[in-house]
Design an enzyme around this catalytic site. Structure first.
Site, short mmCIF file in Angstrom:
data_model
loop_
_atom_site.label_atom_id
_atom_site.label_comp_id
_atom_site.label_asym_id
_atom_site.label_seq_id
_atom_site.Cartn_x
_atom_site.Cartn_y
_atom_site.Cartn_z
N CYS A 164 0.85 -1.20 0.00
CA CYS A 164 0.00 0.00 0.00
C CYS A 164 0.88 1.25 0.00
CB CYS A 164 -0.88 -0.02 1.24
SG CYS A 164 -1.95 1.41 1.37
N HIS A 172 -9.34 -3.72 -1.78
CA HIS A 172 -8.31 -2.98 -1.02
C HIS A 172 -8.72 -1.50 -0.88
CE1 HIS A 172 -3.91 -2.10 -0.05
NE2 HIS A 172 -4.38 -0.91 -0.32
N GLU A 173 -9.20 -0.92 -1.99
CA GLU A 173 -9.55 0.51 -1.97
C GLU A 173 -10.83 0.76 -1.16
OE1 GLU A 173 -7.28 2.44 -2.82
OE2 GLU A 173 -6.09 1.08 -4.04
ZN ZN Z 1 -3.72 1.06 0.00
#
Ligand code: ZN
Length: 178
Positions: free
Chosen positions: A107, A149-150
């Site tokens: 990330c 993930h977002e």
């Molecule tokens: Zn991220």
């Protein structure tokens, strides 16, 4: 210059607010979308970026155009003009496969860390496009991974909350990453 915030910035832990139809039509919102793309462009390794990662707690994220290029997906150098970045507003996962897959994640807001995260392999996501039009996308592979993930970012969740086998990327004395 828009910069990407990193842990422990408080914006990364807040629950972001949905955008109203009215808000989507404002110039301020268009600026937010271009800020997201500009911030993402600063990082070669970036494939997606959510608004909280530039310290704006609104429910929107961008996926880099290169992700929609077949060459890039097949680990080849993309030829020609890359597809444009795509924006996803007020995204909601409406269906997830029972089948899970384990993939390595990192990330931009958690520097130098990566780890294995187990998530549904295929998801269906409803969202608004930048014109405020309701859309649905069913995706698997890397896109399913990016979407989940977002969306986690919009709920203040980081991949490190879910990862097993978290590792730090070894640094060389000159600061470059291995
Ligand atoms: Zn991220």
């Amino acid at each position: 210059m828009v910069s990407i915030v990193v842990v422990p910035h408080e914006a990364l832990r807040k629950i972001s607010k949905p955008l109203s139809e009215k808000e989507i039509k404002t110039g301020e919102f268009k600026k937010l979308l271009s800020d997201l793309s500009l911030a993402l462009l600063t990082r070669d390794d970036g494939v997606g970026l959510s608004a909280p990662q530039i310290a704006v707690n609104k429910r929107v994220f961008v996926v880099a155009g290169k992700v929609f290029n077949k060459d890039w997906l097949n680990d080849k150098k993309p030829k020609g003009v890359l597809p444009p970045d795509e924006y996803f507003i007020n995204p909601v996962i409406t269906k997830s496969s029972k089948k899970l897959s384990v993939l390595e994640e990192g990330c931009l807001s958690v520097p130098e860390m990566y780890g294995l995260v187990k998530r549904p392999s295929t998801v269906t996501m409803e969202y608004l496009d930048p014109n405020g039009v309701k859309k649905t996308k069913k995706v698997s592979g890397i896109l399913a991974r990016i979407f989940q993930h977002e969306i986690d970012h919009l709920d203040g969740i980081l991949f490190t909350d879910k990862a097993t086998d978290l590792k730090r990327i070894e640094q060389l004395p000159d600061g470059s990453e291995l």
